[in-house]
Scaffold this active site. Structure first.
Site, mmCIF file in Angstrom:
data_model
loop_
_atom_site.group_PDB
_atom_site.id
_atom_site.type_symbol
_atom_site.label_atom_id
_atom_site.label_comp_id
_atom_site.label_asym_id
_atom_site.label_seq_id
_atom_site.Cartn_x
_atom_site.Cartn_y
_atom_site.Cartn_z
ATOM 1 N N GLY A 1 -33.538 -11.625 -41.902
ATOM 2 C CA GLY A 1 -32.207 -11.671 -41.313
ATOM 3 C C GLY A 1 -31.213 -12.303 -42.262
ATOM 4 O O GLY A 1 -31.519 -12.607 -43.431
ATOM 5 N N GLY A 2 -29.996 -12.502 -41.737
ATOM 6 C CA GLY A 2 -28.942 -13.055 -42.569
ATOM 7 C C GLY A 2 -29.145 -14.509 -42.911
ATOM 8 O O GLY A 2 -28.533 -15.021 -43.859
ATOM 9 N N ASP B 1 -26.068 -14.993 -30.863
ATOM 10 C CA ASP B 1 -26.561 -13.867 -31.657
ATOM 11 C C ASP B 1 -27.541 -13.023 -30.827
ATOM 12 O O ASP B 1 -28.637 -12.681 -31.277
ATOM 13 C CB ASP B 1 -27.248 -14.356 -32.935
ATOM 14 C CG ASP B 1 -27.445 -13.227 -33.955
ATOM 15 O OD1 ASP B 1 -26.696 -12.232 -33.885
ATOM 16 O OD2 ASP B 1 -28.358 -13.342 -34.792
ATOM 17 N N LYS C 1 -39.885 -19.623 -39.419
ATOM 18 C CA LYS C 1 -38.604 -19.100 -39.898
ATOM 19 C C LYS C 1 -38.130 -19.974 -41.051
ATOM 20 O O LYS C 1 -37.862 -21.174 -40.874
ATOM 21 C CB LYS C 1 -37.574 -19.075 -38.790
ATOM 22 C CG LYS C 1 -36.249 -18.484 -39.256
ATOM 23 C CD LYS C 1 -35.287 -18.263 -38.111
ATOM 24 C CE LYS C 1 -34.015 -17.588 -38.610
ATOM 25 N NZ LYS C 1 -33.068 -17.302 -37.526
ATOM 26 N N GLY D 1 -32.407 -15.925 -43.144
ATOM 27 C CA GLY D 1 -33.710 -16.175 -43.766
ATOM 28 C C GLY D 1 -34.737 -15.168 -43.299
ATOM 29 O O GLY D 1 -34.408 -14.115 -42.728
ATOM 30 N N ILE E 1 -42.712 -10.837 -41.323
ATOM 31 C CA ILE E 1 -42.583 -9.899 -40.204
ATOM 32 C C ILE E 1 -41.135 -9.534 -39.895
ATOM 33 O O ILE E 1 -40.880 -8.569 -39.169
ATOM 34 C CB ILE E 1 -43.254 -10.463 -38.925
ATOM 35 C CG1 ILE E 1 -42.656 -11.822 -38.558
ATOM 36 C CG2 ILE E 1 -44.758 -10.563 -39.113
ATOM 37 C CD1 ILE E 1 -43.240 -12.429 -37.291
ATOM 38 N N ALA E 2 -40.155 -10.272 -40.426
ATOM 39 C CA ALA E 2 -38.752 -9.951 -40.164
ATOM 40 C C ALA E 2 -37.891 -10.655 -41.204
ATOM 41 O O ALA E 2 -38.289 -11.655 -41.809
ATOM 42 C CB ALA E 2 -38.342 -10.364 -38.755
#
Length: 458
Positions: free
Chosen positions: A21-22, A135, A41, A24, A18-19
């Protein structure tokens, strides 16, 4: 390489990515032991090669699990399987704020202040536990369908317990939302999260980030050296001041805490919502405005006498060419003090409306009202009845006259003869001041006459 269907820790099945990022990917998974949907995650394998990273991440997970706040995502578990470190968290039904901004561009000031207040409350709950998110960005702010916000992705958060494991001079975070002190390699503090949330608020209001550049390093240096472009002119001054204070270069000039930022944003949201509700409704027309518009009829106030309902209201003394408005055909009498009295506008250029007499208003004596006329239907009915009565009476009289005349002679002709003992000089046969006179009529069948006396008529 992870793919749908892979199980981690012999418990969590990965269903859908579903997403990304930097650090994982984030997966929607299933806890096969408890039978519930979770967010998993997975960290990049390269991060595990960094000395101390796994230990720091495990400490962060333990610390975040102690946060009990509805605006902070719950952390369920942490594990390491097949050289893959993963974090199991609460699965939140909703869209990231970044997706909403990509779809609509800008948010209203009231909506922005509501989201900022919720995000600041969540950050304050983490700061109380000694955790700095580091973040904060729209991608890590999930908005549920009911409008509530949840702060997620504490993957690079720093706590006092494991802060010593952060490499000196390392820069973590997203360049577009990084604080000046983080960009220069200094230690992140709660004020750094306040700055990042200010950048998020700026983007919600302006539809763009305060700084753009060709590469992340260029953007980070702009946060250190440059001043953001002014917000659009339609942003209220109070909202503009709140965002500018959050974006101060010096951490000491920002809001003293996330809780203070949340309180200020919530107050502004309440004020903006109240103002929007008041502006969306038509303002009532006062019965006695402080500055009446020229040419507009006004309802007089006590102790002035109240004009009769059918008389035109006086025009403003400064009106030029004012014509008094006609009386309303269905205006109610002023005897009922609690009924509104409608006053027609005098000129076409003014808004229509009704001036209401305030409750408790006692009308003063004024000119007497004329007696109300009968209705048209009642008058027509009365005229018909009178006409019918006249016709009936005239018919009866005509019938009696014809009957008496027809009985006088055989051929229907009678010749009345009037006699008197003495005639007056004017030719009348009645005595002076008498109320009667004699009338002689011949009878049928002979020369005999009949004398009758009756009341004198003229």
């Amino acid at each position: 390489m992870l793919s749908p269907g892979v199980q981690l820790g012999n418990r969590y099945r990965l269903d859908e990515r579903i997403a990304s990022g930097g650090m994982g990917d984030v997966w929607r998974g299933t806890d096969q032991v408890l039978g519930r949907t979770v967010a998993v995650k997975s960290l990049l394998p390269a991060l595990l090669d960094e000395p101390g990273f796994a230990e720091r991440f495990r400490g962060e997970a333990r610390t975040m699990a102690t946060i009990n706040h509805p605006g902070v995502v719950d952390v369920y578990d942490f594990g390491n399987d097949q050289h893959i470190a993963f974090l199991v968290m609460e699965y939140v039904e909703g869209d990231p704020l970044s997706a909403t901004l990509s779809r609509v561009g800008r948010l209203t000031p009231a909506r922005t202040m509501a989201l900022v207040a919720q995000a600041a409350d969540a950050l304050h709950a983490a700061h109380v536990k000694g955790i700095v998110h580091r973040d904060v960005k729209p991608g890590n702010l999930l908005v549920r369908p009911n409008g509530t916000l949840v702060l997620t992705d504490f993957g690079i958060a720093r706590s006092d317990l494991v802060g010593q494991l952060t490499a000196a001079g390392s820069v973590l975070g997203t360049a577009s939302y990084i604080s000046p002190e983080q960009a220069t390699g200094q230690v992140a503090t709660p004020a750094s999260d306040v700055y990042a949330l200010g950048v998020v608020a700026y983007q919600c209001l302006a539809g763009r980030r305060p700084f753009e550049g060709d590469n992340p390093l260029d953007i980070a240096m702009r946060h250190v050296r440059e001043t953001p472009r002014p917000l659009p002119s339609d942003i209220p001054p109070q909202v503009r001041a709140l965002v500018e204070r959050a974006l101060a270069k010096d951490p000491k000039e920002r809001w003293p805490s996330a809780a203070a930022l949340a309180g200020a944003a919530r107050q502004l949201k309440t004020a903006l919502s109240r103002q929007a509700r008041a502006g969306g409704q038509a303002a009532p027309i006062s019965a006695a405005p402080a500055s009446p518009a020229p040419g507009r009829a006004q309802v007089p106030q006590p102790p002035r006498p109240v004009a009769a309902p059918h008389s035109p209201a006086p025009a403003h003394p400064q009106a030029v060419g004012h014509r008094p408005p006609p009386a309303h055909p269905q205006a109610r009498p002023p005897a009922a003090p609690h009924r509104p009295t409608t006053v027609a506008p005098a000129a076409a250029g003014y808004p229509r409306g009704a001036a209401t007499v305030p409750p408790g208003y006692a009308p003063q004596p004024g000119p007497s009202r004329p007696v109300p006329r009968r209705s048209r239907s009642g008058m027509v009915f009365l005229a018909i009845m009178l006409g019918a009565l006249v016709l009936i009476c005239s018919g009866v009289i005509s019938y009696q006259l014809r009957d008496n005349i027809g009985a006088g002679t055989p051929d229907g002709v009678s010749v009345p003869t009037v006699t008197s003992d003495a005639l007056r000089p004017d030719g009348r046969d009645d005595l002076v001041d008498t109320a009667y006179r004699r009338l002689d009529q011949p009878r049928m069948g002979g020369d005999v006459t009949t004398t009758s006396e009756g009341r004198q008529t003229r």
